[in-house]
Design a protein around this motif. Structure first.
Motif, PDB file in Angstrom:
ATOM      1  N   THR A  36       0.829  -1.210   0.000  1.00  0.00           N
ATOM      2  CA  THR A  36       0.000   0.000   0.000  1.00  0.00           C
ATOM      3  C   THR A  36       0.862   1.258   0.000  1.00  0.00           C
ATOM      4  O   THR A  36       0.632   2.188  -0.786  1.00  0.00           O
ATOM      5  CB  THR A  36      -0.962  -0.003   1.201  1.00  0.00           C
ATOM      6  OG1 THR A  36      -1.780  -1.176   1.125  1.00  0.00           O
ATOM      7  CG2 THR A  36      -1.829   1.241   1.223  1.00  0.00           C
ATOM      8  N   LEU A  37       1.876   1.290   0.869  1.00  0.00           N
ATOM      9  CA  LEU A  37       2.766   2.456   0.898  1.00  0.00           C
ATOM     10  C   LEU A  37       3.534   2.600  -0.403  1.00  0.00           C
ATOM     11  O   LEU A  37       3.725   3.718  -0.901  1.00  0.00           O
ATOM     12  CB  LEU A  37       3.719   2.356   2.085  1.00  0.00           C
ATOM     13  CG  LEU A  37       3.073   2.518   3.452  1.00  0.00           C
ATOM     14  CD1 LEU A  37       4.092   2.263   4.544  1.00  0.00           C
ATOM     15  CD2 LEU A  37       2.428   3.884   3.596  1.00  0.00           C
ATOM     16  N   LYS A  38       3.967   1.490  -0.987  1.00  0.00           N
ATOM     17  CA  LYS A  38       4.670   1.534  -2.270  1.00  0.00           C
ATOM     18  C   LYS A  38       3.758   2.121  -3.339  1.00  0.00           C
ATOM     19  O   LYS A  38       4.164   2.997  -4.110  1.00  0.00           O
ATOM     20  CB  LYS A  38       5.125   0.131  -2.658  1.00  0.00           C
ATOM     21  CG  LYS A  38       5.849   0.099  -3.973  1.00  0.00           C
ATOM     22  CD  LYS A  38       6.282  -1.315  -4.338  1.00  0.00           C
ATOM     23  CE  LYS A  38       6.931  -1.293  -5.709  1.00  0.00           C
ATOM     24  NZ  LYS A  38       7.173  -2.631  -6.225  1.00  0.00           N
ATOM     25  N   TRP A  39       2.502   1.661  -3.387  1.00  0.00           N
ATOM     26  CA  TRP A  39       1.557   2.163  -4.390  1.00  0.00           C
ATOM     27  C   TRP A  39       1.362   3.666  -4.224  1.00  0.00           C
ATOM     28  O   TRP A  39       1.411   4.423  -5.187  1.00  0.00           O
ATOM     29  CB  TRP A  39       0.213   1.449  -4.270  1.00  0.00           C
ATOM     30  CG  TRP A  39      -0.731   1.868  -5.351  1.00  0.00           C
ATOM     31  CD1 TRP A  39      -0.895   1.288  -6.562  1.00  0.00           C
ATOM     32  CD2 TRP A  39      -1.628   3.002  -5.325  1.00  0.00           C
ATOM     33  NE1 TRP A  39      -1.835   1.974  -7.292  1.00  0.00           N
ATOM     34  CE2 TRP A  39      -2.299   3.033  -6.557  1.00  0.00           C
ATOM     35  CE3 TRP A  39      -1.912   3.977  -4.383  1.00  0.00           C
ATOM     36  CZ2 TRP A  39      -3.246   3.998  -6.871  1.00  0.00           C
ATOM     37  CZ3 TRP A  39      -2.848   4.955  -4.698  1.00  0.00           C
ATOM     38  CH2 TRP A  39      -3.508   4.959  -5.917  1.00  0.00           C
ATOM     39  N   TRP A  40       1.121   4.113  -2.987  1.00  0.00           N
ATOM     40  CA  TRP A  40       0.904   5.542  -2.754  1.00  0.00           C
ATOM     41  C   TRP A  40       2.140   6.358  -3.129  1.00  0.00           C
ATOM     42  O   TRP A  40       2.024   7.422  -3.730  1.00  0.00           O
ATOM     43  CB  TRP A  40       0.526   5.807  -1.295  1.00  0.00           C
ATOM     44  CG  TRP A  40      -0.937   5.574  -1.060  1.00  0.00           C
ATOM     45  CD1 TRP A  40      -1.506   4.464  -0.527  1.00  0.00           C
ATOM     46  CD2 TRP A  40      -2.012   6.452  -1.405  1.00  0.00           C
ATOM     47  NE1 TRP A  40      -2.878   4.600  -0.508  1.00  0.00           N
ATOM     48  CE2 TRP A  40      -3.211   5.812  -1.035  1.00  0.00           C
ATOM     49  CE3 TRP A  40      -2.080   7.717  -1.976  1.00  0.00           C
ATOM     50  CZ2 TRP A  40      -4.463   6.400  -1.220  1.00  0.00           C
ATOM     51  CZ3 TRP A  40      -3.327   8.298  -2.154  1.00  0.00           C
ATOM     52  CH2 TRP A  40      -4.495   7.635  -1.783  1.00  0.00           C
ATOM     53  N   ASN A  41       3.313   5.882  -2.792  1.00  0.00           N
ATOM     54  CA  ASN A  41       4.541   6.607  -3.128  1.00  0.00           C
ATOM     55  C   ASN A  41       4.765   6.696  -4.626  1.00  0.00           C
ATOM     56  O   ASN A  41       5.273   7.697  -5.131  1.00  0.00           O
ATOM     57  CB  ASN A  41       5.748   5.967  -2.450  1.00  0.00           C
ATOM     58  CG  ASN A  41       5.787   6.265  -0.971  1.00  0.00           C
ATOM     59  OD1 ASN A  41       5.287   7.273  -0.511  1.00  0.00           O
ATOM     60  ND2 ASN A  41       6.365   5.349  -0.230  1.00  0.00           N
ATOM     61  N   GLU A  42       4.391   5.645  -5.354  1.00  0.00           N
ATOM     62  CA  GLU A  42       4.577   5.643  -6.805  1.00  0.00           C
ATOM     63  C   GLU A  42       3.507   6.446  -7.529  1.00  0.00           C
ATOM     64  O   GLU A  42       3.771   7.071  -8.551  1.00  0.00           O
ATOM     65  CB  GLU A  42       4.570   4.209  -7.336  1.00  0.00           C
ATOM     66  CG  GLU A  42       5.795   3.422  -6.939  1.00  0.00           C
ATOM     67  CD  GLU A  42       5.695   1.950  -7.318  1.00  0.00           C
ATOM     68  OE1 GLU A  42       4.620   1.496  -7.780  1.00  0.00           O
ATOM     69  OE2 GLU A  42       6.706   1.248  -7.136  1.00  0.00           O
ATOM     70  N   ASN A  43       2.286   6.428  -7.019  1.00  0.00           N
ATOM     71  CA  ASN A  43       1.164   7.034  -7.726  1.00  0.00           C
ATOM     72  C   ASN A  43       0.765   8.411  -7.228  1.00  0.00           C
ATOM     73  O   ASN A  43       0.041   9.128  -7.922  1.00  0.00           O
ATOM     74  CB  ASN A  43      -0.041   6.091  -7.669  1.00  0.00           C
ATOM     75  CG  ASN A  43       0.216   4.837  -8.464  1.00  0.00           C
ATOM     76  OD1 ASN A  43       0.210   4.861  -9.678  1.00  0.00           O
ATOM     77  ND2 ASN A  43       0.490   3.739  -7.774  1.00  0.00           N
ATOM     78  N   VAL A  44       1.222   8.791  -6.057  1.00  0.00           N
ATOM     79  CA  VAL A  44       0.901  10.104  -5.498  1.00  0.00           C
ATOM     80  C   VAL A  44       2.191  10.699  -4.937  1.00  0.00           C
ATOM     81  O   VAL A  44       2.367  10.815  -3.727  1.00  0.00           O
ATOM     82  CB  VAL A  44      -0.198  10.006  -4.418  1.00  0.00           C
ATOM     83  CG1 VAL A  44      -0.684  11.399  -4.031  1.00  0.00           C
ATOM     84  CG2 VAL A  44      -1.361   9.149  -4.873  1.00  0.00           C
TER      85      VAL A  44
END
Length: 86
Positions: A36-44
């Motif tokens: 989840t943190l990886k997704w948020w860091n990559e997408n936002v």
């Protein structure tokens, strides 16, 4: 909407915030937290930048209520059970 509030009808933003923070802090090595943190860091990517102005952080320091603590604990217990089955 006349002004911003922690509650929107029956939805309580403070409760969901408190529960989410508790889950992330209580299980930082859990695969869901990492992904989840990886997704948020990559997408936002804006979330990683420092704020340009000071924000009123008063509400962040309010004590979480028992209901959000209970909900977060249910998620953590479910994860522990799943992990022990593997």
């Amino acid at each position: 909407m006349e002004k911003w509030s922690w509650k929107d009808g029956v939805f309580d933003y403070q409760k969901i915030y408190d529960m989410t923070v508790k889950i992330f802090e209580s299980a930082p090595d859990h695969q869901w937290v990492i992904e989840t943190l990886k997704w948020w860091n990559e997408n936002v990517p804006e979330l990683k930048s420092k704020p340009k102005r000071k924000r009123n952080r008063r509400a962040v320091f309010e004590q979480p209520d028992d209901e959000s603590d209970d909900a977060a604990e249910e998620v953590l217990q479910m994860w522990r059970a799943q992990d022990s089955e593997q």
